[in-house]
Enzyme design. Structure first.
Site, PDB file in Angstrom:
ATOM      1  N   TYR A 144       0.830  -1.230   0.002  1.00  0.00           N
ATOM      2  CA  TYR A 144       0.027  -0.014  -0.031  1.00  0.00           C
ATOM      3  C   TYR A 144       0.781   1.278   0.106  1.00  0.00           C
ATOM      4  O   TYR A 144       1.876   1.396   0.872  1.00  0.00           O
ATOM      5  CB  TYR A 144      -0.885  -0.206   1.116  1.00  0.00           C
ATOM      6  CG  TYR A 144      -1.771   1.262   1.364  1.00  0.00           C
ATOM      7  CD1 TYR A 144      -2.780   1.416   0.382  1.00  0.00           C
ATOM      8  CD2 TYR A 144      -1.677   2.114   2.290  1.00  0.00           C
ATOM      9  CE1 TYR A 144      -3.702   2.506   0.593  1.00  0.00           C
ATOM     10  CE2 TYR A 144      -2.543   3.290   2.420  1.00  0.00           C
ATOM     11  CZ  TYR A 144      -3.605   3.406   1.399  1.00  0.00           C
ATOM     12  OH  TYR A 144      -4.265   4.566   1.371  1.00  0.00           O
ATOM     13  N   ASP A 239       9.696   2.732   0.094  1.00  0.00           N
ATOM     14  CA  ASP A 239       8.454   3.516   0.701  1.00  0.00           C
ATOM     15  C   ASP A 239       8.519   3.354   2.299  1.00  0.00           C
ATOM     16  O   ASP A 239       8.323   2.004   2.701  1.00  0.00           O
ATOM     17  CB  ASP A 239       7.109   2.932   0.377  1.00  0.00           C
ATOM     18  CG  ASP A 239       5.802   3.712   0.968  1.00  0.00           C
ATOM     19  OD1 ASP A 239       6.233   4.552   2.129  1.00  0.00           O
ATOM     20  OD2 ASP A 239       4.792   3.591   0.616  1.00  0.00           O
ATOM     21  N   LYS A 267       4.105   9.478   9.205  1.00  0.00           N
ATOM     22  CA  LYS A 267       3.879   8.772  10.175  1.00  0.00           C
ATOM     23  C   LYS A 267       4.657   9.397  11.456  1.00  0.00           C
ATOM     24  O   LYS A 267       4.516  10.460  11.803  1.00  0.00           O
ATOM     25  CB  LYS A 267       3.568   7.243  10.413  1.00  0.00           C
ATOM     26  CG  LYS A 267       2.602   6.628   9.238  1.00  0.00           C
ATOM     27  CD  LYS A 267       2.377   5.210   9.463  1.00  0.00           C
ATOM     28  CE  LYS A 267       1.473   4.758   8.304  1.00  0.00           C
ATOM     29  NZ  LYS A 267       0.123   4.615   8.637  1.00  0.00           N
TER      30      LYS A 267
HETATM   31  N1  PLP Z   1       2.711   4.183   2.235  1.00  0.00           N
HETATM   32  C1  PLP Z   1       2.792   3.250   3.264  1.00  0.00           C
HETATM   33  C2  PLP Z   1       3.732   2.253   3.488  1.00  0.00           C
HETATM   34  C3  PLP Z   1       1.702   3.271   4.357  1.00  0.00           C
HETATM   35  O1  PLP Z   1       1.627   2.388   5.290  1.00  0.00           O
HETATM   36  C4  PLP Z   1       0.818   4.257   4.165  1.00  0.00           C
HETATM   37  C5  PLP Z   1      -0.383   4.435   5.202  1.00  0.00           C
HETATM   38  O2  PLP Z   1      -0.613   3.711   6.029  1.00  0.00           O
HETATM   39  C6  PLP Z   1       0.864   5.395   2.943  1.00  0.00           C
HETATM   40  C7  PLP Z   1       1.851   5.193   2.283  1.00  0.00           C
HETATM   41  C8  PLP Z   1      -0.088   6.444   2.934  1.00  0.00           C
HETATM   42  O3  PLP Z   1       0.026   7.400   3.845  1.00  0.00           O
HETATM   43  P1  PLP Z   1      -1.121   8.225   4.331  1.00  0.00           P
HETATM   44  O4  PLP Z   1      -1.984   7.468   5.038  1.00  0.00           O
HETATM   45  O5  PLP Z   1      -0.555   9.263   5.327  1.00  0.00           O
HETATM   46  O6  PLP Z   1      -1.437   9.154   3.159  1.00  0.00           O
END
Ligand code: PLP
Length: 414
Positions: A144, A239, A267
């Site tokens: 994700y 990521d 986060k």
């Molecule tokens: N990338 C990863 C690995 C994530 O776990 C998340 C959210 O859980 C995101 C991107 C997206 O972040 P946001 O919810 O702050 O848009």
């Protein structure tokens, strides 16, 4: 404001907010029942509108690493907010947050702040396309990267296929250049590069996937992605929105030092307020406006209150904190594993640094197909039994569990 309980608040919310929530997983759709409304939080505990104290193993989905309402973060936020909540002009707060991150992460020469993980990955992918002049994004099934259109594609089969949209409203055109590959399947990635390597702008991967439950990258998988990208002139985007500053002091990079071209954070670096970032190679980052032709912007980017919260959080994340998180993870994994063994319940537990999650399946769980073999009904029953006993787990079988520096013996005992 008359006090109301969770059921009353949820009923009021569903009339005005789709599904009663502002992010879908909060609605308890995967586990059933009524979501708890939280009135305050302190240390390892949440307090709900029904008068319960809950041990929190979600920690705001990751940001709350020092514990709720940590005094140094509250003080930093209060001080920053007292000077104004945002100017739309540069500040020393954002500079110091960037300096702190660059000092920790040797692969980041330059960094830009944004407000969410979604923005970070979306911007990094645009930058990779702008830098390489190529269209294709390669992602892995079950990873994700936020809800930008190009990432809402996930093929179910193990063979790389051109992505089909996962969400209504995402057009085929938006995911046409997204290719989805089975996670941990290096042969599939190699075959893809051999086939269309000269069109690939980037491979994006979760440093260690934690959004299909926690999956440990196979030994050498991330490095092999690095080598393939280098060989074919594509960029590797790692990521670390979830793992960054949580899996270790330097995120997953501290566990497995593979060098990305671009890396995304979120986060923890916002301390619970909206802040995220993407960064990496200076020659790539300098393609961003106003220096270069790749446009990217944000009214709230680098917001001083969020930057102050993030800075206070990162400064509080000492080696002792990471040792504590690792110890907590060990303890919880041991306690829960033993209880499930005694009860004769088949399970598999996966670890990635201080992150972990349980799957109700024999395992092993190494990719999205494996994760989908788990018994989600059993997970829902487990979730509610734990909630009734005063422990708040992620309300979905596809999420990691989170601990904080404030999870002490009393919380773990509970
Ligand atoms: N990338 C990863 C690995 C994530 O776990 C998340 C959210 O859980 C995101 C991107 C997206 O972040 P946001 O919810 O702050 O848009």
């Amino acid at each position: 404001m008359a006090p109301m309980n969770s059921a009353e608040l949820f009923a009021r919310s569903t009339a005005l907010i789709p599904g009663g929530v502002n992010s879908p997983v909060r609605a308890f759709g995967a586990v059933g029942g009524t979501p708890r409304f939280i009135t305050r939080a302190e240390g390892p505990y949440l307090f709900d509108a029904d008068g319960n104290r809950l041990v929190d193993l979600v920690c705001g989905w990751g940001p709350v690493i020092l514990g709720h309402a940590h005094p140094s973060i509250v003080a930093a936020i209060t001080d920053a907010a007292g000077r104004g909540t945002g100017y739309g002009m540069p500040t020393q707060y954002e500079l110091e947050l960037v300096e702190e991150i660059v000092a920790r992460i040797p692969t980041v020469a330059k960094l830009r702040l944004v407000s969410s993980g979604t923005e970070a990955t979306m911007s990094a992918a645009r930058l990779a396309r702008g830098f390489t002049g190529r269209p294709t994004i390669v992602k892995f099934a079950g990873c994700y990267h936020g809800h930008a259109d190009a990432f809402l594609a996930s093929a179910g089969s193990g063979v790389a296929t051109f992505g089909l949209p996962d969400s209504a409203g995402v057009t085929g055109a938006a995911t046409h250049d997204t290719v989805v590959v089975r996670y941990n399947d290096l042969a599939a990635v190699e075959a893809l590069f051999a086939d269309i390597g000269d069109t690939i702008a980037c491979v994006i991967t979760e440093a260690a996937p934690a959004n299909m439950g926690v999956i440990t990258p196979a030994a050498g998988f991330n490095q092999a992605l690095r080598d393939l990208c280098t060989r074919y002139g594509a960029l590797l985007i790692v990521d670390e929105v979830l793992t960054g500053f949580r899996a270790s002091r330097t995120g997953w990079y501290g566990v497995e030092p593979v060098t990305p071209d671009l890396v995304t954070f979120g986060k923890v670096m916002g301390g619970g307020l909206p802040a995220a970032a993407f960064g990496g190679r200076a020659d790539v980052m300098d393609k961003l406006a106003p220096l270069g032709p790749v446009y990217q912007a944000g009214t709230l980017s680098g917001n001083p209150v969020a930057a102050a919260a993030g800075l206070a959080t990162l400064r509080g994340c000492t080696d002792e904190v990471y040792a504590h998180l690792a110890g907590c993870a060990d303890t919880i994994v041991d306690i829960v594993s033993e209880a499930l063994l005694v009860a004769g319940v088949p399970f598999c537990v996966n670890r990635a640094g201080t992150l972990f999650s349980f799957f109700f399946t024999d395992g092993p769980v190494a990719d999205y197909d494996d994760a989908r073999r788990q018994n989600v009904a059993q997970d829902a029953a487990f979730f509610h039994a734990m909630l009734d006993a005063g422990v708040h787990l992620p309300p979905s079988a596809y999420e990691a569990w989170f601990v904080s520096a404030a999870h002490d013996d009393a919380a773990l005992e509970a």
